[in-house]
Enzyme design. Structure first.
Site, short mmCIF file in Angstrom:
data_model
loop_
_atom_site.label_atom_id
_atom_site.label_comp_id
_atom_site.label_asym_id
_atom_site.label_seq_id
_atom_site.Cartn_x
_atom_site.Cartn_y
_atom_site.Cartn_z
N GLU A 61 0.81 -1.22 0.00
CA GLU A 61 0.00 0.00 0.00
C GLU A 61 0.84 1.27 0.00
OE1 GLU A 61 -1.00 -2.71 1.71
OE2 GLU A 61 -2.98 -3.08 0.85
N HIS A 130 -12.24 -5.50 8.05
CA HIS A 130 -12.59 -5.25 6.65
C HIS A 130 -13.93 -4.52 6.55
CE1 HIS A 130 -9.41 -8.16 5.92
NE2 HIS A 130 -9.50 -7.96 4.63
#
Lengths: 325, 339
Positions: A61, A130
């Site tokens: 990321e 999530h």
């Protein structure tokens, strides 16, 4: 003419609209190209625009957002996907310390025309890592614009506005909305950032919502109607820039405010709206300013627990009834 | 006659000698600037902190000499040298250190965030590792725009132990980016010997093979050696040959920052590295190659005059206007978040 499309397909349509128009728009992320995205929201882009402009990345990321930032500083308009908004924590230095501050620290020597798209929020039983709604994290950072559409038409219009904006924009797609459908007109759609929409007019209470909380607020308003309470629903659409004028004008008419957000209780964006209304239209108020939020706990995964956690239509109705009494 | 003209090489100076003089000019200018920055810090005129490149000048100089005018530099909070080496005027750099309106960032950056985009100095980044992925982005942009620009990214030995280093090197190789990563290994990660906290002997070079890169170590105190390795890596990147990782061995003459006298370092180690100080050793080398002493003296006089002029300009400049605090957050020039 208009057609009925999903929120998911609107993402690909919005990206394609801008990539056709502007060759400096590039799109990168994990599994976004060949796989079309884990939510299938970017299907067809690789086929149309090729591997130079639609690129798969490693699970890195920081490398993804670093690539977007360096490219934005030197002439491209990158769109980077962070698959789940929870993963923003792994590249928070780029999000909070590098991307938003560099224009200011260099006194305007660079511009940062980039968009970070990410799947945000709960409702899919994914559990605590999530499913977070973290748009309030981004809102807390000076130098980031923060957008969260509630319907397919706005996905296209706001994504186009975000890509054309010369500043960094965090674009939060609410993942439980991906299969939802909405009418979308033909042709190019481009909105303006910082303009809220009054989704439903009313006279007794203003309900301010964002993303997946908008359809719930509308459903609540319909129930309230049946018991004689007229609720106005405002879809904020972006947190930065914030359309305070629309909110304040509405509250001055209805004299009551309920905010509905997916953020945990402490320091969710509703607190900022409540604070502004308290300061700027206190003498117009006829009821307590009220927030509907998630409880201040991590999000649990089981159906029964997650449903208890997320603001429900019933909770919104109850809150509105209470402030109108 | 300006002082600049004194130091200009004469017409019969060979191209090779012009490179040597360019390198000497850079290291001497950086040395003079950093010594002045130190003094101004002690006088209370430079606020906050400062991280000097005293002893490490040859790396910024060697790369600066090898780079094309439109190439990109990404530096760290120890970035005065790299910003100056791209030709950024001293007055703007000094003004930024002093928090004055004439600073390169208008006083909003400070010592750790020097940037001069018009000179290809794309910023000094104060979070360890942050700028390696960002440097990739500039290299990717140059690649897809087809400009032939190369990005050079400088960082310290401590950076090799943070995740962003590894993410950036992997992506650079996978995308075959025109980027050169330069590890300035000054043997200390802030106050701690790098060897005490690193799994391998050479913190950058020993990791290169993990990313399909050649292991390259250069004497970071030798301007000629740095310039040579820089030229090779930059040209390879420009020709589509992809990224490089170079470890330049060097040594800080002082501590990590102004808060640190550097007393944790053994006396013998300090003495040995001081004997390899790049400024006097390179001067000796050029004299032994037959460069006339008055040419070198001319460079030194010019550098001293430039530092004096930059100091005076910065001292004479006003502080930034208070209103400047509210400008240039957004591209529209303002900082508004609501209507």
């Amino acid at each position: 003419m208009a057609e009925l499309i999903t929120y998911r397909d609107a993402v690909a349509r919005g990206l394609a609209q801008e990539m056709r128009r502007d060759p400096s728009v590039f799109f990168i992320g994990e599994d976004v190209a060949a796989a079309g995205g884990v939510f299938k929201a970017t299907k067809g882009l690789l086929e149309e625009f090729g591997p130079d402009r639609v690129r798969d990345t490693p699970i890195s990321e920081e490398a993804i957002l670093g690539a977007a930032m360096g490219a934005a500083m030197t002439g491209l308009k990158p769109v980077a996907e962070i698959m789940f908004s929870d993963f923003l924590a792994t590249c928070w230095d780029l999000v909070a310390v590098e991307i938003p501050k560099t224009r200011y620290m260099t006194d305007g020597q660079v511009t940062m025309p980039l968009v970070i798209r990410t799947a945000n929020g709960g409702g899919l039983r994914f559990g605590a890592q999530h499913s977070q709604a973290v748009e309030n994290w981004a809102m807390a950072i000076p130098g980031l614009k923060v957008v969260a559409p509630s319907n397919p038409r706005d996905v296209i219009g706001l994504l186009a506005a975000a890509i054309r904006d010369p500043d960094p924009v965090m674009f939060f797609e609410q993942k439980s909305l991906y299969p939802s459908k909405g009418e979308v007109p033909d042709g190019e759609i481009v909105d303006e950032l910082g303009v809220a929409t009054t989704v439903r007019s009313g006279t007794d209470v203003t309900i301010v919502a964002l993303a997946s909380m908008v359809p719930r607020a509308v459903a609540a308003a319909e129930e309230l109607d049946e018991i004689g309470i007229s609720a106005e629903v405002i879809d904020l659409r972006s947190l930065v820039p914030l359309d305070t004028a629309t909110v304040i004008e509405s509250v001055k008419r209805t004299s009551r405010l309920v905010t509905v957000e997916e953020n945990p209780r402490l320091v969710g964006w509703g607190a900022e709206i409540v604070s502004i209304v308290a300061e700027e239209c206190f003498w117009h108020l006829d009821g307590p300013l009220t927030r509907v939020t998630t409880p201040h706990i991590p999000l649990p995964s089981a159906d029964a627990l997650e449903d208890e956690f997320l603001p429900s239509v019933e909770r919104i109705v109850e809150a509105a009834q209470k402030v109108v009494q | 006659m300006s002082v600049t003209e004194i130091a200009e090489p004469t017409e019969d100076t060979s191209p090779e000698e012009q490179v040597w003089l360019g390198l000497y000019r850079q290291i001497f200018r950086i040395r003079s600037f950093e010594e002045r920055a130190y003094r101004l810090f002690m006088e209370g005129l430079v606020k906050g902190t400062s991280h000097l490149s005293l002893g490490q000048e040859a790396i910024a100089a060697g790369f600066g000499e090898a780079m094309r005018e439109d190439d990109y530099t990404f530096a760290t909070y120890r970035g005065h040298a790299h910003t100056l080496a791209r030709g950024t005027p001293m007055a703007g750099v000094m003004g930024e250190l002093l928090g004055r309106a004439n600073g390169v960032c208008g006083g909003k950056g400070g010592s750790m965030h020097l940037t001069s985009v018009e000179h290809g100095a794309m910023g000094s980044y104060a979070i360890i590792g942050a700028h390696l992925p960002i440097a990739n982005g500039a290299a990717w942009s140059a690649q897809v725009r087809g400009t032939g620009q190369v990005t050079v990214c400088f960082f310290g030995d401590g950076t090799t132990n943070i995740g962003a280093f590894h993410e950036a090197l992997n992506l650079a190789k996978v995308w075959n980016l025109p980027v050169v990563f330069v590890c300035e290994n000054n043997l200390y990660m802030e106050y701690t010997p790098i060897g005490d906290v690193t799994a391998v002997e050479h913190p950058a070079a020993d990791r290169a093979s993990a990313y399909g890169l050649e292991s390259i170590i250069v004497d970071g105190n030798d301007p000629d050696a740095v310039c040579e390795v820089a030229t090779t890596a930059i040209e390879r990147a420009r020709d589509g040959g992809g990224p490089s990782l170079i470890e330049a061995k060097t040594y800080r003459h002082g501590g990590h920052s102004r808060a640190d006298p550097g007393q944790y370092r053994p006396d013998e180690e300090v003495a040995e590295w001081l004997s390899r100080d790049p400024v006097p050793t390179y001067r000796e080398r050029l004299l032994s190659r037959g460069v006339a002493e008055d040419v070198l003296t001319g460079i030194e006089v010019e550098a001293a005059a430039d530092v004096d002029a930059a100091t005076e300009a910065a001292k004479a400049a006003p502080p930034p206007a208070i209103e400047a605090a509210y400008t240039n957050l957004w591209a529209d020039g303002g900082a508004s978040w609501r209507n």
